[in-house]
Design an enzyme around this catalytic site. Structure first.
Site, PDB file in Angstrom:
ATOM      1  CD  GLU A 151     -11.464 -11.915   9.556  1.00 27.90           C
ATOM      2  OE1 GLU A 151     -10.738 -11.136   8.909  1.00 27.90           O
ATOM      3  OE2 GLU A 151     -12.617 -12.236   9.199  1.00 27.90           O
ATOM      4  CG  LEU A 180     -13.234  -0.628  14.338  1.00 34.47           C
ATOM      5  CD1 LEU A 180     -12.336   0.089  13.342  1.00 34.47           C
ATOM      6  CD2 LEU A 180     -14.301   0.309  14.882  1.00 34.47           C
ATOM      7  CG  ASP A 191      -4.294  -7.124  16.389  1.00 35.01           C
ATOM      8  OD1 ASP A 191      -4.598  -5.940  16.181  1.00 35.01           O
ATOM      9  OD2 ASP A 191      -4.131  -7.591  17.527  1.00 35.01           O
ATOM     10  N   GLY A 224      -1.749   7.952  23.199  1.00 36.73           N
ATOM     11  CA  GLY A 224      -1.754   8.732  21.962  1.00 36.73           C
ATOM     12  C   GLY A 224      -0.394   9.136  21.436  1.00 36.73           C
ATOM     13  CG  HIS A 226      -0.567  -5.718  16.755  1.00 36.30           C
ATOM     14  ND1 HIS A 226      -1.472  -5.668  17.801  1.00 36.30           N
ATOM     15  CD2 HIS A 226       0.179  -6.830  16.961  1.00 36.30           C
ATOM     16  CE1 HIS A 226      -1.286  -6.717  18.585  1.00 36.30           C
ATOM     17  NE2 HIS A 226      -0.290  -7.425  18.103  1.00 36.30           N
ATOM     18  NE  ARG A 283     -17.808  -6.251  17.863  1.00 34.67           N
ATOM     19  CZ  ARG A 283     -16.893  -6.334  18.830  1.00 34.67           C
ATOM     20  NH1 ARG A 283     -16.106  -5.319  19.067  1.00 34.67           N
ATOM     21  NH2 ARG A 283     -16.782  -7.422  19.543  1.00 34.67           N
ATOM     22  CG  MET A 338      -6.560  -0.476  23.499  1.00 31.80           C
ATOM     23  SD  MET A 338      -5.359  -1.132  22.300  1.00 31.80           S
ATOM     24  CE  MET A 338      -4.660  -2.459  23.251  1.00 31.80           C
ATOM     25  CG  ASN A 372      -4.562  -1.719  14.252  1.00 34.23           C
ATOM     26  OD1 ASN A 372      -4.647  -0.843  15.118  1.00 34.23           O
ATOM     27  ND2 ASN A 372      -4.287  -2.979  14.568  1.00 34.23           N
TER      28      ASN A 372
HETATM   29  C1  GAR Z   1       0.973   1.023  20.718  1.00 43.37           C
HETATM   30  O1  GAR Z   1       2.091   0.264  21.099  1.00 43.37           O
HETATM   31  C2  GAR Z   1       0.136   0.280  19.700  1.00 43.37           C
HETATM   32  O2  GAR Z   1       0.903  -0.462  18.797  1.00 43.37           O
HETATM   33  C3  GAR Z   1      -0.695  -0.613  20.581  1.00 43.37           C
HETATM   34  O3  GAR Z   1      -1.033   0.190  21.672  1.00 43.37           O
HETATM   35  C4  GAR Z   1      -0.003   1.157  21.885  1.00 43.37           C
HETATM   36  C5  GAR Z   1      -0.658   2.510  21.904  1.00 43.37           C
HETATM   37  O4  GAR Z   1       0.281   3.505  22.235  1.00 43.37           O
HETATM   38  N1  GAR Z   1      -1.838  -1.117  19.895  1.00 43.37           N
HETATM   39  C6  GAR Z   1      -2.330  -2.337  20.060  1.00 43.37           C
HETATM   40  O5  GAR Z   1      -1.883  -3.143  20.851  1.00 43.37           O
HETATM   41  C7  GAR Z   1      -3.535  -2.665  19.177  1.00 43.37           C
HETATM   42  N2  GAR Z   1      -3.694  -4.065  19.033  1.00 43.37           N
HETATM   43  P1  GAR Z   1      -0.047   5.036  21.966  1.00 43.37           P
HETATM   44  O6  GAR Z   1      -1.432   5.291  22.577  1.00 43.37           O
HETATM   45  O7  GAR Z   1       1.028   5.784  22.705  1.00 43.37           O
HETATM   46  O8  GAR Z   1      -0.025   5.282  20.494  1.00 43.37           O
END
Ligand code: GAR
Length: 217
Positions: A145, A95, A147, A14, A111, A67, A92, A109
């Site tokens: 789709e 949707l 990301d 988070g 990424h 889902r 993770m 989102n």
């Molecule tokens: C972040 O690096 C985010 O970009 C990635 O998970 C991490 C979460 O960190 N998200 C993905 O890979 C989604 N495809 P956080 O919980 O500290 O924000």
């Protein structure tokens, strides 16, 4: 005018949630973080919500047959909390089509790569193995789709020769924390225009920010 009510969906640490909470404390920020949902009961990010006094709940995907049923539970909780924009912040789970269409152009989102390169899991390992010299992060509107979807903001970082997935992740995370509050500011302010796969934004980016580095406008 009231601030836009934002719900943040998390699965873990988070840190992006925390940067959104901090950004939204600025008096001129057009959004408030009004609700947090975790799909994992012990997600560390829930502590950030609690400390900030933001209502939060756990909706575990494991409690649903499929889902569609999980998505429907998320949708109901977000609507009950009168959420207008949803931010996925290390959420993770994919949707489904119905959710992403019902919330079209209202779900962001983040990424940790320069999409469309390296979608999915294990992003930093893939980037290092591909031998790229820059990586970065992307904030985009969510489509069904993985990301995928119109890009609002990207920021790049160099990839060092001795990077590990962990060291690269840490460097990318720094720019994630700058990009996500800015992207949410633009969307909440109504500054984003979507045409097909592309977005345009008005001149509302704060001076000195990634989108307005020279401080003009
Ligand atoms: C972040 O690096 C985010 O970009 C990635 O998970 C991490 C979460 O960190 N998200 C993905 O890979 C989604 N495809 P956080 O919980 O500290 O924000």
């Amino acid at each position: 005018m009231g601030r836009v009510r934002v719900g943040v969906l998390i699965s873990g640490r988070g840190s992006n949630l925390q940067t959104l909470i901090q950004a939204a404390q600025a008096p001129d920020y057009p959004a408030e973080i009004a609700y947090v949902i975790a799909n994992v009961a012990d997600a560390k990010g829930l502590d950030h919500a609690e400390r900030a006094g933001i209502p939060a709940c756990v909706i575990s995907h494991k409690d649903f047959a499929d889902r569609a049923a999980f998505d429907a539970a998320l949708d109901a909780a977000l609507r009950k909390a009168k959420i207008e924009i949803v931010c996925l912040a290390g959420f993770m789970r994919l949707l489904g089509k119905k959710f992403t269409e019902d919330w079209r152009d209202r779900v962001l989102n983040i990424h940790p790569s320069l999409l469309p390169a390296f979608p999915g899991l294990d992003t930093h390992r893939k980037a290092i193995e591909a031998g790229v010299k820059i990586s970065g992060c992307t904030v985009h509107l969510v489509r069904p789709e993985l990301d995928d979807g119109p890009i609002l903001i990207q920021a790049a970082v160099p990839v060092a020769e001795d990077d590990t997935p962990e060291t690269l992740a840490a460097r990318v995370l720094e720019v994630e924390h700058r990009c996500y509050p800015l992207a949410l500011r633009l969307l909440a302010a109504g500054a984003i225009r979507v045409t097909g796969k592309t977005t345009r934004h008005g001149a509302t980016a704060p001076k000195g920010s990634l989108l307005n580095p020279g401080g003009t406008g």
